[in-house]
Design a protein around this motif. Structure first.
Motif, PDB file in Angstrom:
ATOM      1  N   TYR A 144       0.861  -1.279   0.051  1.00 52.64           N
ATOM      2  CA  TYR A 144      -0.001   0.280   0.142  1.00 52.64           C
ATOM      3  C   TYR A 144       0.839   1.215   0.007  1.00 52.64           C
ATOM      4  N   GLN A 145       1.106   1.666  -1.181  1.00 49.45           N
ATOM      5  CA  GLN A 145       2.138   2.980  -1.227  1.00 49.45           C
ATOM      6  C   GLN A 145       1.766   4.288  -0.472  1.00 49.45           C
ATOM      7  N   ASP A 146       0.586   4.575  -0.644  1.00 46.30           N
ATOM      8  CA  ASP A 146       0.508   5.649   0.067  1.00 46.30           C
ATOM      9  C   ASP A 146       0.537   5.728   1.540  1.00 46.30           C
ATOM     10  N   ALA A 147       0.369   4.487   2.105  1.00 43.43           N
ATOM     11  CA  ALA A 147       0.620   4.387   3.581  1.00 43.43           C
ATOM     12  C   ALA A 147       2.140   4.769   3.899  1.00 43.43           C
ATOM     13  N   PHE A 148       3.159   4.144   3.008  1.00 43.85           N
ATOM     14  CA  PHE A 148       4.283   4.391   3.251  1.00 43.85           C
ATOM     15  C   PHE A 148       4.462   5.997   3.116  1.00 43.85           C
TER      16      PHE A 148
ATOM     17  N   SER B 283      11.426   5.729   0.786  1.00 48.03           N
ATOM     18  CA  SER B 283      12.453   5.098  -0.053  1.00 48.03           C
ATOM     19  C   SER B 283      11.337   4.016  -0.737  1.00 48.03           C
ATOM     20  N   GLN B 284      10.370   3.494   0.038  1.00 49.96           N
ATOM     21  CA  GLN B 284       9.583   2.142  -0.482  1.00 49.96           C
ATOM     22  C   GLN B 284       8.349   3.011  -1.535  1.00 49.96           C
ATOM     23  N   TYR B 285       8.140   4.331  -1.219  1.00 47.94           N
ATOM     24  CA  TYR B 285       6.907   4.938  -1.843  1.00 47.94           C
ATOM     25  C   TYR B 285       7.411   5.000  -3.117  1.00 47.94           C
ATOM     26  N   PHE B 286       6.489   4.799  -4.293  1.00 49.07           N
ATOM     27  CA  PHE B 286       6.608   4.819  -5.731  1.00 49.07           C
ATOM     28  C   PHE B 286       5.368   5.128  -6.341  1.00 49.07           C
ATOM     29  N   ASN B 287       5.178   6.281  -7.061  1.00 43.64           N
ATOM     30  CA  ASN B 287       3.813   6.762  -7.620  1.00 43.64           C
ATOM     31  C   ASN B 287       4.112   7.358  -8.822  1.00 43.64           C
ATOM     32  N   ILE B 288       4.040   6.947  -9.740  1.00 37.22           N
ATOM     33  CA  ILE B 288       4.646   7.461 -11.086  1.00 37.22           C
ATOM     34  C   ILE B 288       3.522   8.424 -11.497  1.00 37.22           C
ATOM     35  N   LYS B 289       2.340   8.756 -10.797  1.00 39.16           N
ATOM     36  CA  LYS B 289       1.323   9.732 -11.118  1.00 39.16           C
ATOM     37  C   LYS B 289       1.573  10.786 -10.358  1.00 39.16           C
ATOM     38  N   ALA B 290       2.401  10.683  -9.449  1.00 41.14           N
ATOM     39  CA  ALA B 290       2.851  11.908  -8.135  1.00 41.14           C
ATOM     40  C   ALA B 290       4.031  12.179  -8.440  1.00 41.14           C
ATOM     41  N   VAL B 291       4.483  12.807  -9.624  1.00 45.36           N
ATOM     42  CA  VAL B 291       5.838  13.074  -9.902  1.00 45.36           C
ATOM     43  C   VAL B 291       6.274  14.345  -8.695  1.00 45.36           C
ATOM     44  N   VAL B 292       5.455  15.169  -8.425  1.00 43.40           N
ATOM     45  CA  VAL B 292       5.773  16.154  -7.609  1.00 43.40           C
ATOM     46  C   VAL B 292       6.211  15.766  -6.142  1.00 43.40           C
ATOM     47  N   VAL B 293       5.346  14.590  -5.645  1.00 45.90           N
ATOM     48  CA  VAL B 293       5.522  14.202  -4.237  1.00 45.90           C
ATOM     49  C   VAL B 293       6.767  13.329  -4.623  1.00 45.90           C
ATOM     50  N   GLN B 294       7.279  12.540  -5.659  1.00 48.37           N
ATOM     51  CA  GLN B 294       8.270  11.810  -5.690  1.00 48.37           C
ATOM     52  C   GLN B 294       9.775  12.661  -5.782  1.00 48.37           C
ATOM     53  N   ARG B 295       9.509  14.051  -6.267  1.00 45.60           N
ATOM     54  CA  ARG B 295      10.793  14.737  -6.179  1.00 45.60           C
ATOM     55  C   ARG B 295      10.950  15.409  -4.880  1.00 45.60           C
ATOM     56  N   GLU B 296       9.827  15.664  -4.182  1.00 44.25           N
ATOM     57  CA  GLU B 296       9.974  16.363  -3.026  1.00 44.25           C
ATOM     58  C   GLU B 296      10.591  15.244  -1.769  1.00 44.25           C
ATOM     59  N   LEU B 297      10.091  13.888  -1.950  1.00 43.67           N
ATOM     60  CA  LEU B 297      10.506  12.958  -1.082  1.00 43.67           C
ATOM     61  C   LEU B 297      12.044  12.863  -1.381  1.00 43.67           C
ATOM     62  N   ASN B 298      12.463  12.711  -2.662  1.00 43.96           N
ATOM     63  CA  ASN B 298      13.732  12.364  -2.883  1.00 43.96           C
ATOM     64  C   ASN B 298      14.779  13.599  -2.315  1.00 43.96           C
ATOM     65  N   LEU B 299      14.262  14.899  -2.530  1.00 41.85           N
ATOM     66  CA  LEU B 299      15.124  15.954  -2.072  1.00 41.85           C
ATOM     67  C   LEU B 299      15.081  15.929  -0.369  1.00 41.85           C
ATOM     68  N   GLN B 300      13.804  15.494   0.364  1.00 42.32           N
ATOM     69  CA  GLN B 300      14.052  15.513   1.768  1.00 42.32           C
ATOM     70  C   GLN B 300      14.740  14.247   2.180  1.00 42.32           C
ATOM     71  N   ILE B 301      14.672  12.945   1.205  1.00 42.94           N
ATOM     72  CA  ILE B 301      15.583  11.885   2.025  1.00 42.94           C
ATOM     73  C   ILE B 301      17.169  12.310   1.707  1.00 42.94           C
ATOM     74  N   GLY B 302      17.318  13.060   0.440  1.00 40.25           N
ATOM     75  CA  GLY B 302      18.780  13.291   0.521  1.00 40.25           C
ATOM     76  C   GLY B 302      19.201  14.344   1.290  1.00 40.25           C
ATOM     77  N   LEU B 303      18.458  15.129   1.813  1.00 34.28           N
ATOM     78  CA  LEU B 303      19.033  16.131   2.958  1.00 34.28           C
ATOM     79  C   LEU B 303      18.987  15.756   4.179  1.00 34.28           C
ATOM     80  N   LEU B 304      17.988  14.730   4.735  1.00 30.65           N
ATOM     81  CA  LEU B 304      17.897  14.031   6.002  1.00 30.65           C
ATOM     82  C   LEU B 304      19.056  12.872   6.075  1.00 30.65           C
TER      83      LEU B 304
END
Length: 176
Positions: free
Chosen positions: A103-107, A128-149
């Motif tokens: 359940y992707q959105d739960a991650f 890092s377990q979340y993947f949603n091709i339809k939510a590119v803006v969310v993916q970008r933000e998560l990748n940025l936050q993961i990198g910073l953290l």
């Protein structure tokens, strides 16, 4: 969502021969989620309208008939999150993932909830377990936050949560 639910009573009827073969008690048949379909529709309408307090109560009522419904658990978790009940939201997202590990959105929301609870260092493992091709803006933000953290250069927890929430809002219906 509700209209796609399986009527468990019908499924149980169709598998009656298997139950008889296994010597299972036919009176122990699970309750049908069809009983809850109208309540789910009502809860979903409240959810879409942003009345998370009322939707939360309706989803809780739905759980009385089916405690293992990942969709209801997830939506209840989002309602808990939106009304600021982060500990309860965390429990619902964890339960959702126990029922359905994919359940992707739960991650996404479990990581966000941990950030709100002051544990942003735990979010990257979930995000890092979340993947949603339809939510590119969310993916970008998560990748940025993961990198910073991961580099120890992150913002305060509230700033991280607000940035991810803004991305979720921009993604709209792409995120459940």
């Amino acid at each position: 969502m509700a209209e796609k639910k399986i009527d468990k009573a019908r499924r149980n009827f169709l598998f009656g021969a298997v139950r008889r073969f296994k010597n299972e008690d036919p009176d122990q048949i699970e309750a049908s989620t069809a009983e809850c379909v109208d309540l789910i529709k009502q809860a979903n309408a409240l959810y879409v309208d942003g009345d998370f307090e009322a939707a939360r109560d309706a989803y809780r009522d739905c759980l009385k008939s089916d405690q293992n419904d990942a969709d209801i658990r997830y939506r209840l978790g989002v309602c808990q999150y939106r009304v600021g009940k982060y500990r309860q939201a965390k429990l619902e997202f964890e339960r959702t993932l126990r029922i359905d590990r994919t359940y992707q959105d739960a991650f996404l929301y479990l990581g966000l909830t941990l950030v709100r609870l002051g544990k942003p260092e735990k979010a990257p493992a979930l995000w890092s377990q979340y993947f949603n091709i339809k939510a590119v803006v969310v993916q970008r933000e998560l990748n940025l936050q993961i990198g910073l953290l991961e580099n120890g250069e992150s913002d305060p927890a509230d700033t991280i949560a607000e940035a991810v929430e803004k991305a979720i809002e921009q993604a709209g219906s792409a995120v459940g």
